[in-house]
Every structure is written in structure tokens, then in C-alpha cells.
Design a protein around this motif. Structure first.
Motif, PDB file in Angstrom:
ATOM      1  N   SER A   1       0.844  -1.203   0.000  1.00  0.00           N
ATOM      2  CA  SER A   1       0.000   0.000   0.000  1.00  0.00           C
ATOM      3  C   SER A   1       0.871   1.242   0.000  1.00  0.00           C
ATOM      4  CB  SER A   1      -0.922   0.008   1.224  1.00  0.00           C
ATOM      5  OG  SER A   1      -0.170   0.017   2.426  1.00  0.00           O
ATOM      6  N   ASP A   2       0.265   2.368  -0.414  1.00  0.00           N
ATOM      7  CA  ASP A   2       0.993   3.635  -0.467  1.00  0.00           C
ATOM      8  C   ASP A   2       0.858   4.429   0.819  1.00  0.00           C
ATOM      9  OD1 ASP A   2      -1.621   4.400  -0.579  1.00  0.00           O
ATOM     10  OD2 ASP A   2      -1.455   5.591  -2.412  1.00  0.00           O
ATOM     11  N   ALA A   3       0.161   3.881   1.814  1.00  0.00           N
ATOM     12  CA  ALA A   3      -0.032   4.561   3.093  1.00  0.00           C
ATOM     13  C   ALA A   3      -0.290   3.507   4.157  1.00  0.00           C
ATOM     14  CB  ALA A   3      -1.204   5.540   3.008  1.00  0.00           C
ATOM     15  N   PRO A   4      -0.061   3.837   5.436  1.00  0.00           N
ATOM     16  CA  PRO A   4      -0.347   2.866   6.496  1.00  0.00           C
ATOM     17  C   PRO A   4      -1.808   2.451   6.491  1.00  0.00           C
ATOM     18  CG  PRO A   4       0.936   4.707   7.347  1.00  0.00           C
ATOM     19  CD  PRO A   4       0.519   5.082   5.962  1.00  0.00           C
ATOM     20  N   VAL A   5      -2.060   1.183   6.784  1.00  0.00           N
ATOM     21  CA  VAL A   5      -3.414   0.626   6.830  1.00  0.00           C
ATOM     22  C   VAL A   5      -3.699   0.175   8.254  1.00  0.00           C
ATOM     23  CG1 VAL A   5      -4.956  -1.163   5.947  1.00  0.00           C
ATOM     24  CG2 VAL A   5      -3.283  -0.099   4.428  1.00  0.00           C
ATOM     25  N   ASP A   6      -4.849   0.555   8.766  1.00  0.00           N
ATOM     26  CA  ASP A   6      -5.218   0.180  10.130  1.00  0.00           C
ATOM     27  C   ASP A   6      -5.772  -1.238  10.179  1.00  0.00           C
ATOM     28  OD1 ASP A   6      -5.778   0.436  12.868  1.00  0.00           O
ATOM     29  OD2 ASP A   6      -7.829   1.077  12.442  1.00  0.00           O
ATOM     30  N   ARG A   7      -6.722  -1.537   9.295  1.00  0.00           N
ATOM     31  CA  ARG A   7      -7.334  -2.867   9.273  1.00  0.00           C
ATOM     32  C   ARG A   7      -7.998  -3.099   7.918  1.00  0.00           C
ATOM     33  NH1 ARG A   7     -11.138  -1.690  14.347  1.00  0.00           N
ATOM     34  NH2 ARG A   7      -9.475  -0.211  14.778  1.00  0.00           N
ATOM     35  N   TRP A   8      -8.269  -4.361   7.623  1.00  0.00           N
ATOM     36  CA  TRP A   8      -8.941  -4.783   6.389  1.00  0.00           C
ATOM     37  C   TRP A   8     -10.247  -5.467   6.753  1.00  0.00           C
ATOM     38  CZ3 TRP A   8      -6.928  -3.655   1.621  1.00  0.00           C
ATOM     39  CH2 TRP A   8      -5.599  -3.243   1.575  1.00  0.00           C
ATOM     40  N   ARG A   9     -11.298  -5.161   6.023  1.00  0.00           N
ATOM     41  CA  ARG A   9     -12.596  -5.766   6.303  1.00  0.00           C
ATOM     42  C   ARG A   9     -12.939  -6.824   5.262  1.00  0.00           C
ATOM     43  NH1 ARG A   9     -16.521  -1.656   7.124  1.00  0.00           N
ATOM     44  NH2 ARG A   9     -14.731  -0.559   7.963  1.00  0.00           N
ATOM     45  N   LEU A  10     -13.634  -7.866   5.722  1.00  0.00           N
ATOM     46  CA  LEU A  10     -14.182  -8.881   4.820  1.00  0.00           C
ATOM     47  C   LEU A  10     -15.685  -8.745   4.694  1.00  0.00           C
ATOM     48  CD1 LEU A  10     -12.292 -12.192   5.730  1.00  0.00           C
ATOM     49  CD2 LEU A  10     -11.851 -10.629   3.832  1.00  0.00           C
ATOM     50  N   VAL A  11     -16.362  -8.642   5.845  1.00  0.00           N
ATOM     51  CA  VAL A  11     -17.814  -8.615   5.844  1.00  0.00           C
ATOM     52  C   VAL A  11     -18.286  -7.730   6.980  1.00  0.00           C
ATOM     53  CG1 VAL A  11     -18.027 -10.652   7.339  1.00  0.00           C
ATOM     54  CG2 VAL A  11     -19.898 -10.082   5.782  1.00  0.00           C
ATOM     55  N   VAL A  12     -19.434  -7.088   6.786  1.00  0.00           N
ATOM     56  CA  VAL A  12     -20.072  -6.266   7.814  1.00  0.00           C
ATOM     57  C   VAL A  12     -21.418  -6.888   8.139  1.00  0.00           C
ATOM     58  CG1 VAL A  12     -21.100  -4.025   8.319  1.00  0.00           C
ATOM     59  CG2 VAL A  12     -18.874  -4.146   7.200  1.00  0.00           C
ATOM     60  N   LEU A  13     -21.664  -7.125   9.412  1.00  0.00           N
ATOM     61  CA  LEU A  13     -22.874  -7.797   9.879  1.00  0.00           C
ATOM     62  C   LEU A  13     -23.698  -6.807  10.704  1.00  0.00           C
ATOM     63  CD1 LEU A  13     -21.005 -10.991  11.132  1.00  0.00           C
ATOM     64  CD2 LEU A  13     -22.099 -10.688   8.912  1.00  0.00           C
ATOM     65  N   ASP A  14     -24.895  -6.501  10.241  1.00  0.00           N
ATOM     66  CA  ASP A  14     -25.740  -5.577  10.997  1.00  0.00           C
ATOM     67  C   ASP A  14     -27.086  -6.158  11.384  1.00  0.00           C
ATOM     68  OD1 ASP A  14     -26.761  -5.639   8.478  1.00  0.00           O
ATOM     69  OD2 ASP A  14     -26.366  -3.548   8.015  1.00  0.00           O
ATOM     70  N   GLY A  15     -27.389  -7.363  10.932  1.00  0.00           N
ATOM     71  CA  GLY A  15     -28.622  -8.019  11.351  1.00  0.00           C
ATOM     72  C   GLY A  15     -28.351  -8.972  12.500  1.00  0.00           C
ATOM     73  N   PHE A  16     -29.189  -8.926  13.557  1.00  0.00           N
ATOM     74  CA  PHE A  16     -28.992  -9.790  14.720  1.00  0.00           C
ATOM     75  C   PHE A  16     -30.358 -10.174  15.271  1.00  0.00           C
ATOM     76  CE2 PHE A  16     -27.949 -10.186  19.399  1.00  0.00           C
ATOM     77  CZ  PHE A  16     -27.341 -11.422  19.272  1.00  0.00           C
ATOM     78  N   ASP A  17     -30.605 -11.482  15.341  1.00  0.00           N
ATOM     79  CA  ASP A  17     -31.881 -11.972  15.854  1.00  0.00           C
ATOM     80  C   ASP A  17     -31.766 -12.579  17.243  1.00  0.00           C
ATOM     81  OD1 ASP A  17     -30.500 -14.291  15.347  1.00  0.00           O
ATOM     82  OD2 ASP A  17     -31.867 -15.040  13.792  1.00  0.00           O
ATOM     83  N   GLY A  18     -30.651 -12.360  17.894  1.00  0.00           N
ATOM     84  CA  GLY A  18     -30.408 -12.945  19.200  1.00  0.00           C
ATOM     85  C   GLY A  18     -29.558 -14.197  19.145  1.00  0.00           C
ATOM     86  N   VAL A  19     -29.435 -14.789  17.950  1.00  0.00           N
ATOM     87  CA  VAL A  19     -28.643 -16.010  17.783  1.00  0.00           C
ATOM     88  C   VAL A  19     -27.559 -15.824  16.730  1.00  0.00           C
ATOM     89  CG1 VAL A  19     -28.716 -18.459  17.183  1.00  0.00           C
ATOM     90  CG2 VAL A  19     -30.606 -17.437  18.461  1.00  0.00           C
TER      91      VAL A  19
END
Length: 678
Positions: free
Chosen positions: A246-264
Motif C-alpha cells: 500500500s501507499d499509506a499505512p493501513v489500520d485494518r482490512w474488512r471482509l464482511v459487515v454484519l448488521d442483522g442480529f436476531d439474538g442467535v
């Protein structure tokens, strides 16, 4: 009907086609549209010279325009400059698929023939119809007006652009209607003044687009969630996952974002789009951003690709889908190694007001399932009873970091449903980043902070100067909170992402500074500053109100006309799409059609109602068709044998029987049913 009138008509047809420029770029549209216009005029001129060809003019126009498109847009399907079967297939795909692929893509779209071909085809159809109506100018201009409305449905133009478009279209229409130059100039000036007043007086918001609710329709992978793999990856720490420079420092890389939660289970939204030429920043980001880039190599054949929060473009051999709001990349299907160049945006500039920033009012906190006893009290204690702000979000992060510890060793806890989170929060207080991140999100949502859960990898602590290798030991789950004007800000309640080499600049640096300036745990948080609204000039305000009202009424009338035409056409398109379904889905499509027909005729239909239930509350010959349809539904869904073509055809025959029975109802009821929106 003269050559001059034909030229004006073709110009009036080309202008709406060029209004798709925000989607594809002007340079990509000009050659095929110009080719279609020239081909149409050539056929018009040919028929003037040889009157015997006039009865064949519509077919000749379509053939010449299609040939021009093959040579200009589908030239890679020709052999020696001559069309082939692949050329015909490409034209058919332009009618059936290209507009859908465009709606499912990020904009601007890649200027490729399989995406933009529907625009010159629409121009060709519009020109063909207009030429045949040229003896009646008022009728001849209607097809181009319809195309103009369609282009605005894709993406509406406003302001100075709208004025220029109105001027160009008015010139063409004036030339078509009026032969004397003075009349044409007068009409052009009049229409331009009206368009200019509208553009300057009416405030404009975000442009409407039919694309807003269109997504790629590719189901998420039915694989193990990256969240559930956190403990397993930590148990095999040295396995390589991917490499990058990379051309600049990287803090973290993401694969997936989860925003639905049904309790399980935590789930991701299926809001992926096909990758266009460029990816716009997520909605709600108003701070300046700067661009960074990296070259990424993924040796394994995983479908989720490492990405950043605000990707702007992806180039290389892969063509992933993208979720613009989450910043995640997904391959349509599993393949071999992937190598690509990623560019992304990061907030840049003065972010000193971030600690006092409010959480986003455009994002709801999210689902929680059934909250366990004692968790709500813990959430209020952890946030010190403060109002939801970004500082409150940092206090919650601090509480988890100070009162809970990261699990190490061979026996690592797994799971992120309420049973595991309750045990982590109230009992063991020991977990991996999986439990820390999931616990943070549910506690934040309880106190009204919009939060979501991301899974990926931190930048390695011992990163070299060149290529960086990311391994299983770098796996990380973290929460993100939605901040007004900034977007989603990543946090680190487990404290495992911090200290990973050189401190990245920008958002991560400002967040770290705000974290260090938090008051001690025994102090109450200061109230966030309250902004004072600016004074309003009443005279200017009322003038704007009246102008908005007048244009609002005009807009409503125009919208009413469009809706009156669009509703029955939309229903016909919906029926045609349902008839293309096969197997059990084809029978279910027939059931959907009957249900919508009866609902439009006033029958009350409740969720969960079956065909036999509907037959019980119906009367007349409709009942027979419903009973026959119920038999086919049983065969398709419950017999285990499925549904063949005969079963689907029989189901639609039952639909026709119901439709025929409804045709005998009073005329007023049938007209109302045609225009019922639902």
C-alpha cells in the motif's frame, strides 16, 4: 414532411439519449447514438429518393440502426466487419439484460456494450416511431418526450444542467413545430426562460433514481461466517490469508459487515451491486476525503475479498460485487487466487470536532433479538447514562477494555449469540474479539447508538516496508458506530488492533486522540454542545414557499400522468416476468398473480392465506379456478415430485380462468382494479 423536419426530430430524439451521460459518461454514448441517428436519416433520405421503399421504412430504419450498433458497439462480435450470431445475441441482450445490469451496478457504470446498449436501442426505437408520425409534429415529438422522462427516471438532472438540456430540447422541438426562424427562436427562448427559472428558483435535493432499490440479486455465500471462524483462525496463527502493498499505512482490512442480529445469528445485508467504473462514497459522509491505494493478492479461493470502509475503485482480473454502505467486496462465485488493485477514500482534514459529534440520525440503532435480564442495566452503567454521542461510544469502548480481558491460549470461547454474550458480559468477562465486538454492538444499540459488527484483519504489528503478509493471527472483529457527517467509525474494545506498527493518520489518529482525552470513569460526561439555528428571513422564506408550492403542484400533475400510464404497464411487465419462472417457482408465481388480481378487485387478503383460504372467502366462478390452482400448488410444493412444464402451464391456465371470471364484474370495479398500485 421535409428533410429539415426529420433532422429536428432526430436531434430531439438524441438529446434524451445523451441524458444517460451521468450513468455511462458522455464519451461512451456519443458514438452509438450518433451512429443510430445517422443510420435513421440515411434510411429516411433513401425512402424520399425511392418512394417504393416507404412501406418498408420502419423495418429498414430498425435494420440500419441495428447494423450501426453492431459496427460501433459490438464490433468484437463481427467477422470481417460482418454481423454474426453473436452480434444478434448481443442486440437481444441489450433489450433484455443491459438495463437491468445497469440498475444493479455502481454509477458511473463501466462503458461496456453489454451495459449501455439499451440506450442507443431506445433512441433507435424512438426515432423509428417518430419518423412514422412526422406528418403530425405533436404526435411525432411524444416518443422523444417519453424517452426524456425515462432518462430522468434513471437519474434526474437539475440546476444549470437542466437549463442546458431544456435549451437543447427546446431548439429541436421548436424546429420541428415551426418553419419560420422567428417562431423557432421565440419558442426556444420562452421554454429556456421557464427552465432557467425552475432551475434557479427550486431548491434541489439528491437526484431520484429508479436504481435506488435495485441490487445485484446474488445471494450471499452459504458458507461459514467469518465471524464464526475467529477462534479457529487464532488456533492456527501462522497460516497465510493474503498479501498487500500500500501507499499509506493501513489500520485494518474488512471482509464482511454484519448488521442483522436476531439474538442467535449475525447476518449481512444482501445489498451488493455490480462494480462500475467508480464507487461513490457512502451516503452521509460530508467531510473531505483523501485517496489511498493498495495491490492485494489473495492466494485462497475465498469469496469475500479484503477491502476498506470506502472503496472507490477495483481494477484487475476480478470483477467483485460491492456493498457501498459497508465497503465490502464479494466475488459472484468461488474461484482461484485473486489479484487486484484497490483504491479507497479516508476522511481527511479537520476532524477536531469528532469527539463532540452526534451519532447519525439517518441510521437506526439496529435489531437486538430478546435482550437478557441485566444487560440493559449494564449498558446504562457502561455509558454513564449519557446521551448517545461519539464520546459516549468511546466511553462504552473504554468500559469493555477496562473491565473485560482478551482470551488467550488453546481454549478460546466461541459464539456471539445471546447465550454466549450473556455469559461473557455477566460471568466470565473473558473472550476473543468476536465476543468483544458483538457485545459492544448490542450494548450500543440498547442506549441508542447505531452500531454494526465488522470482521476482517488488522494490519500486522511487524509489518515490513514492502509487501505485507496477513496471517490468521491477525484476524479481528470490531464494532463500528455511525457518526453524523463522518460515516462509520471503527472502534477497538478488545484493544487488539492498537499498536499495529506506525499509527495511521486521519480518522484512526483522531479517534485515538479522543480516546486518550476521555474523562476518568468516575466523572460524568459533559453534555454535547447545542447548535443555535440561524435566523430566517421571513420575506425570502415565503417567496420560496410559494415558488415551491407552484412547482410542487405542476410536479404532482406530471407525476399523476406518469403514474396513470406506468401502473398498468408495470403490472403487465410483472406478469410477463412471473410467466418466465420455471419449476415450483413458476406455480408460486401463478399464485402471486391470482392473489394480486383478487386484492386489486377488493378481496381482503391476509398474510399466510392459502389458495383454499382465498377460495373460501370468494364467490362465483373464481372459486373453481382457485381450487384448481391449490391442487397445482400442493403438487409443486408438498408432493416431493416438484413441478414440470405441464404443471406450470396448468397453474397459469387456472390464473386465466380467474381472470376471465373477474372480467364479468362491473366496469367501474375493473377500471379501479387496473390502477390499484399495490
Amino acid at each position: 414532411m421535409t428533410r429539415v423536419h426529420a433532422v429536428w426530430l432526430l436531434l430531439a430524439t438524441a438529446v434524451p439519449g445523451l441524458l444517460f451521460a451521468p450513468v455511462f459518461g458522455l464519451g461512451a454514448l456519443v458514438p452509438p447514438i450518433a451512429g443510430v441517428v445517422v443510420a435513421c436519416y440515411a434510411v429516411f433520405e433513401l425512402c424520399l429518393r425511392f418512394p417504393a421503399l416507404r412501406p418498408w421504412r420502419p423495418l429498414l430504419v430498425l435494420a440500419a440502426g441495428a447494423l450501426a450498433l453492431v459496427e460501433l458497439a459490438l464490433f468484437d462480435t463481427t467477422v470481417g466487419g460482418l454481423p454474426t450470431a453473436a452480434s444478434l445475441t448481443g442486440l437481444v441482450a441489450g433489450v433484455t439484460d443491459s438495463w437491468q445490469l445497469t440498475l444493479q451496478s455502481t454509477w458511473p457504470v463501466r462503458p461496456e456494450a453489454d451495459l449501455l446498449l439499451f440506450v442507443p436501442l431506445l433512441v433507435l426505437l424512438t426515432a423509428s416511431v417518430g419518423i412514422e408520425l412526422l406528418r403530425r409534429p405533436a404526435a411525432a415529438v411524444l416518443p422523444s418526450l417519453v424517452l426524456l422522462l425515462l432518462s430522468q427516471a434513471f437519474i434526474a438532472v437539475s440546476g444549470a444542467v437542466a437549463t442546458l438540456v431544456a435549451l437543447a430540447y427546446a431548439v429541436a422541438v421548436a424546429g420541428l413545430f415551426a418553419s419560420p426562424a422567428r417562431s423557432a427562436v421565440a419558442l426556444t427562448v420562452g421554454l429556456s426562460v421557464v427552465a432557467g427559472v425552475a432551475a434557479l428558483a427550486v431548491p434541489t435535493g439528491p437526484a431520484y433514481s429508479v436504481r435506488q432499490n435495485q441490487f445485484a440479486g446474488v445471494p450471499l455465500p452459504r458458507e461459514v461466517s467469518p465471524l464464526a471462524e475467529v477462534a479457529a483462525r487464532l488456533a492456527d496463527p501462522d497460516a497465510e490469508v493474503f498479501r498487500y502493498t500500500s501507499d499509506a499505512p493501513v489500520d485494518r482490512w474488512r471482509l464482511v459487515v454484519l448488521d442483522g442480529f436476531d439474538g442467535v445469528t449475525w447476518t449481512a445485508d444482501d445489498r451488493y451491486r455490480r462494480l462500475g467504473a467508480e464507487i461513490a462514497p457512502p451516503a452521509g459522509v460530508s467531510v473531505p476525503t483523501t485517496q489511498h491505494s493498495a495491490h492485494v493478492t489473495v492466494p485462497s479461493g475465498q469469496r469475500w475479498l479484503p477491502s476498506q470502509a470506502m472503496p472507490s475503485s477495483v481494477t484487475g482480473a476480478v470483477r467483485p460485487l460491492v456493498d457501498q454502505d459497508a465497503g465490502t467486496l464479494l466475488l459472484p462465485e468461488r474461484g482461484g487466487p485473486a489479484e487486484y488493485d484497490l483504491r479507497w477514500r479516508e476522511p481527511f482534514g479537520d476532524l477536531s470536532g469528532l469527539p463532540d459529534a452526534a451519532v447519525s440520525s439517518d441510521v437506526r440503532p439496529g435489531d437486538l433479538g430478546t435482550v437478557r435480564d441485566g444487560i440493559a442495566e449494564l449498558a446504562n452503567t457502561a455509558t454513564r447514562g449519557a446521551r448517545p454521542t461519539f464520546r459516549t461510544a468511546l466511553v462504552l469502548e473504554q468500559y469493555l477494555s477496562d473491565n473485560y480481558r482478551v482470551a488467550t491460549g488453546s481454549e478460546l470461547p466461541t459464539g456471539s449469540g445471546w447465550p454466549q454474550l450473556g455469559k461473557f458480559l455477566l460471568d466470565t468477562k473473558r473472550g476473543t474479539s468476536e465476543q468483544f465486538a458483538a457485545s459492544y454492538v448490542v450494548l450500543a444499540r440498547i442506549v441508542g447508538i447505531p452500531a454494526r459488527l465488522a470482521v476482517g484483519y488488522r494490519a500486522p504489528r511487524d509489518r515490513p516496508a514492502g509487501e505485507v503478509v496477513v496471517r490468521n493471527k491477525d484476524v479481528l472483529a470490531w464494532p463500528e458506530v455511525a457518526v453524523e457527517g463522518v460515516g462509520w467509525v471503527p472502534l477497538d474494545p478488545a484493544g487488539t488492533a492498537s499498536g499495529a506498527g506506525p499509527a495511521p493518520t486521519g480518522l484512526a489518529e483522531v479517534t485515538a486522540k479522543a480516546r486518550a482525552e476521555l474523562p476518568p470513569p468516575n466523572e460524568k460526561l459533559p453534555d454535547p454542545p447545542v447548535s443555535t439555528p440561524a435566523p430566517v428571513d421571513e420575506a425570502t422564506s415565503w417567496t420560496g414557499v410559494w415558488v415551491s408550492v407552484l412547482w410542487g403542484v405542476a410536479g404532482l400533475l406530471a407525476l399523476l400522468v406518469v403514474v396513470v400510464l406506468a401502473i398498468p404497464v408495470g403490472k403487465l411487465v410483472r406478469t410477463a416476468r412471473r410467466k418466465r419462472f420455471t419449476g415450483a417457482r413458476g406455480v408460486v408465481g401463478a399464485w402471486w398473480e391470482v392473489r394480486d388480481l383478487l386484492r386489486a378487485h377488493g378481496t381482503r387478503i391476509t398474510p399466510g392465506m392459502t389458495a383454499r383460504d382465498l377460495a373460501a372467502v370468494s364467490a362465483g366462478s373464481v372459486v373453481d379456478g382457485l381450487h384448481r390452482l391449490a391442487v397445482h400448488l400442493d403438487t409443486a410444493l408438498w408432493s416431493g415430485a416438484g413441478a414440470d412444464e405441464g404443471t406450470v402451464a396448468a397453474a397459469w391456465k387456472a390464473v386465466a380462468e380467474v381472470r376471465g371470471a373477474l372480467a364479468g364484474r362491473p366496469l367501474g370495479e375493473r377500471i379501479r382494479a387496473v390502477f390499484v398500485i399495490r
